[in-house]
Design a protein around this motif. Structure first.
Motif, PDB file in Angstrom:
ATOM      1  N   VAL A   1      12.409  -3.704 -44.419  1.00 22.67           N
ATOM      2  CA  VAL A   1      13.343  -3.362 -43.348  1.00 22.67           C
ATOM      3  C   VAL A   1      14.227  -2.189 -43.767  1.00 22.67           C
ATOM      4  O   VAL A   1      14.484  -1.261 -42.980  1.00 22.67           O
ATOM      5  CB  VAL A   1      14.199  -4.582 -42.962  1.00 22.67           C
ATOM      6  CG1 VAL A   1      15.298  -4.185 -41.979  1.00 22.67           C
ATOM      7  CG2 VAL A   1      13.321  -5.670 -42.364  1.00 22.67           C
ATOM      8  N   LEU A   2      14.686  -2.204 -45.022  1.00 23.91           N
ATOM      9  CA  LEU A   2      15.513  -1.105 -45.517  1.00 23.91           C
ATOM     10  C   LEU A   2      14.726   0.202 -45.526  1.00 23.91           C
ATOM     11  O   LEU A   2      15.230   1.250 -45.084  1.00 23.91           O
ATOM     12  CB  LEU A   2      16.024  -1.413 -46.918  1.00 23.91           C
ATOM     13  CG  LEU A   2      16.810  -0.290 -47.611  1.00 23.91           C
ATOM     14  CD1 LEU A   2      18.084   0.024 -46.850  1.00 23.91           C
ATOM     15  CD2 LEU A   2      17.141  -0.667 -49.056  1.00 23.91           C
TER      16      LEU A   2
ATOM     17  N   LEU B   1      13.362   5.607 -40.243  1.00 18.66           N
ATOM     18  CA  LEU B   1      13.790   5.829 -38.860  1.00 18.66           C
ATOM     19  C   LEU B   1      14.984   6.778 -38.809  1.00 18.66           C
ATOM     20  O   LEU B   1      15.029   7.701 -37.985  1.00 18.66           O
ATOM     21  CB  LEU B   1      14.143   4.496 -38.208  1.00 18.66           C
ATOM     22  CG  LEU B   1      14.665   4.552 -36.771  1.00 18.66           C
ATOM     23  CD1 LEU B   1      13.592   5.071 -35.829  1.00 18.66           C
ATOM     24  CD2 LEU B   1      15.144   3.168 -36.324  1.00 18.66           C
ATOM     25  N   TYR B   2      15.942   6.569 -39.686  1.00 20.78           N
ATOM     26  CA  TYR B   2      17.128   7.422 -39.751  1.00 20.78           C
ATOM     27  C   TYR B   2      16.747   8.868 -40.065  1.00 20.78           C
ATOM     28  O   TYR B   2      17.237   9.811 -39.427  1.00 20.78           O
ATOM     29  CB  TYR B   2      18.078   6.877 -40.806  1.00 20.78           C
ATOM     30  CG  TYR B   2      19.313   7.711 -41.027  1.00 20.78           C
ATOM     31  CD1 TYR B   2      20.288   7.816 -40.045  1.00 20.78           C
ATOM     32  CD2 TYR B   2      19.504   8.386 -42.237  1.00 20.78           C
ATOM     33  CE1 TYR B   2      21.430   8.582 -40.253  1.00 20.78           C
ATOM     34  CE2 TYR B   2      20.637   9.149 -42.449  1.00 20.78           C
ATOM     35  CZ  TYR B   2      21.601   9.246 -41.457  1.00 20.78           C
ATOM     36  OH  TYR B   2      22.714  10.005 -41.664  1.00 20.78           O
TER      37      TYR B   2
ATOM     38  N   TYR C   1      13.456   0.089 -28.589  1.00 23.03           N
ATOM     39  CA  TYR C   1      13.766  -1.193 -29.243  1.00 23.03           C
ATOM     40  C   TYR C   1      13.708  -2.330 -28.222  1.00 23.03           C
ATOM     41  O   TYR C   1      13.136  -3.393 -28.500  1.00 23.03           O
ATOM     42  CB  TYR C   1      15.143  -1.124 -29.891  1.00 23.03           C
ATOM     43  CG  TYR C   1      15.626  -2.457 -30.428  1.00 23.03           C
ATOM     44  CD1 TYR C   1      15.175  -2.939 -31.653  1.00 23.03           C
ATOM     45  CD2 TYR C   1      16.526  -3.237 -29.707  1.00 23.03           C
ATOM     46  CE1 TYR C   1      15.608  -4.155 -32.144  1.00 23.03           C
ATOM     47  CE2 TYR C   1      16.966  -4.455 -30.193  1.00 23.03           C
ATOM     48  CZ  TYR C   1      16.503  -4.905 -31.410  1.00 23.03           C
ATOM     49  OH  TYR C   1      16.927  -6.125 -31.889  1.00 23.03           O
TER      50      TYR C   1
ATOM     51  N   SER D   1      13.362  -8.074 -35.145  1.00 20.12           N
ATOM     52  CA  SER D   1      14.010  -6.764 -35.199  1.00 20.12           C
ATOM     53  C   SER D   1      13.434  -5.909 -36.315  1.00 20.12           C
ATOM     54  O   SER D   1      13.273  -4.686 -36.172  1.00 20.12           O
ATOM     55  CB  SER D   1      15.526  -6.924 -35.393  1.00 20.12           C
ATOM     56  OG  SER D   1      16.129  -7.485 -34.249  1.00 20.12           O
ATOM     57  N   GLY D   2      13.128  -6.540 -37.451  1.00 19.23           N
ATOM     58  CA  GLY D   2      12.509  -5.795 -38.539  1.00 19.23           C
ATOM     59  C   GLY D   2      11.170  -5.218 -38.137  1.00 19.23           C
ATOM     60  O   GLY D   2      10.842  -4.063 -38.441  1.00 19.23           O
TER      61      GLY D   2
ATOM     62  N   GLY E   1      14.066   1.272 -41.927  1.00 19.00           N
ATOM     63  CA  GLY E   1      15.307   1.754 -41.344  1.00 19.00           C
ATOM     64  C   GLY E   1      15.677   3.133 -41.862  1.00 19.00           C
ATOM     65  O   GLY E   1      16.131   4.003 -41.099  1.00 19.00           O
ATOM     66  N   THR E   2      15.453   3.354 -43.153  1.00 14.72           N
ATOM     67  CA  THR E   2      15.711   4.670 -43.742  1.00 14.72           C
ATOM     68  C   THR E   2      14.774   5.713 -43.146  1.00 14.72           C
ATOM     69  O   THR E   2      15.205   6.829 -42.817  1.00 14.72           O
ATOM     70  CB  THR E   2      15.536   4.617 -45.265  1.00 14.72           C
ATOM     71  OG1 THR E   2      16.434   3.653 -45.825  1.00 14.72           O
ATOM     72  CG2 THR E   2      15.819   5.976 -45.890  1.00 14.72           C
TER      73      THR E   2
ATOM     74  N   LEU F   1      11.125  -2.107 -35.824  1.00 12.21           N
ATOM     75  CA  LEU F   1      11.273  -0.795 -36.459  1.00 12.21           C
ATOM     76  C   LEU F   1       9.937  -0.076 -36.571  1.00 12.21           C
ATOM     77  O   LEU F   1       9.878   1.155 -36.496  1.00 12.21           O
ATOM     78  CB  LEU F   1      11.901  -0.956 -37.846  1.00 12.21           C
ATOM     79  CG  LEU F   1      13.349  -1.447 -37.905  1.00 12.21           C
ATOM     80  CD1 LEU F   1      13.776  -1.666 -39.336  1.00 12.21           C
ATOM     81  CD2 LEU F   1      14.271  -0.441 -37.217  1.00 12.21           C
TER      82      LEU F   1
END
Length: 206
Positions: A71-72, A78-79, A43, A11-12, A75-76, A15
């Motif tokens: 990942v953080l 992506l957001y 995804y 999943s990581g 994810g940031t 991204l």
């Protein structure tokens, strides 16, 4: 059935594919509702095995599992990208001071870990991540120091990495693998080096 550690690792890496998918011209033309469906579909495509290997699995075979820090950050990113595509072009989560503080820390970690891990010298700091209480204490003190300086991204990264490590989020049992990975180390060193070069040039001009 996919193991939990495999799902989290894949999943990581998914991204990365999601961010690439959101760079496609079609993503900019979608309504917010359809954009969310597009992200969900991308995804699934990244995670879906094709002839026994998914797109996320392909990346995993090349670079391994990404750290919690990566990942953080992904994810940031992506957001923020989704927010931009839905009409919030100037939206940002972390300011430059927070980001470069984290990247500078990661650069130091990379310089301490990877040369020794490759056989330079007799020390191996990487081994300190296998359950050592001392490392956790040092990271906790570092997090408190950063918070006193009104920096919260670094403490968040340290807290998430330590928490994920404590519950066995990934296959690795080394805390360092939850904090940093090779692609992130290269990126941190490049970004920190660029910032340092710009600072030196500005100093000469002044």
């Amino acid at each position: 059935m996919m193991l939990f550690t495999d799902w989290t690792g894949l999943s990581g890496l998914a991204l990365v594919w999601l961010l690439l998918a959101l760079r496609l011209p079609v993503a900019a033309r979608l309504t917010p509702a359809r954009l969310y469906l597009f992200v969900a579909g991308a995804y699934c495509v990244a995670m879906l095995p094709l002839f026994g290997l998914s797109l996320a699995g392909l990346l995993r075979g090349m670079v391994g599992d990404l750290s919690v820090t990566s990942v953080l950050l992904l994810g940031t990113a992506l957001y923020v990208r989704v927010r931009q595509l839905t009409g919030n072009a100037d939206y940002a989560v972390w300011d430059a001071r927070e980001r470069y503080g984290l990247l500078f820390f990661l650069s130091i970690v990379a310089l301490l870990l990877y040369p020794f891990a490759l056989g330079l010298g007799i020390l191996d700091p990487y081994r300190s991540g296998f359950g050592g209480v001392g490392l956790v204490l040092v990271l906790a003190l570092l997090a408190l120091w950063a918070m006193r300086r009104s920096q919260y991204l670094l403490p968040l990264v340290l807290a998430l990495a330590a928490s994920a490590w404590s519950v066995g989020w990934y296959e690795s049992t080394d805390l360092w693998d939850y904090l940093i990975d090779a692609p992130l180390a290269i990126y941190a060193l490049a970004a920190s080096g660029k910032l340092l070069l710009l600072t030196v040039r500005r100093g000469k001009r002044a």
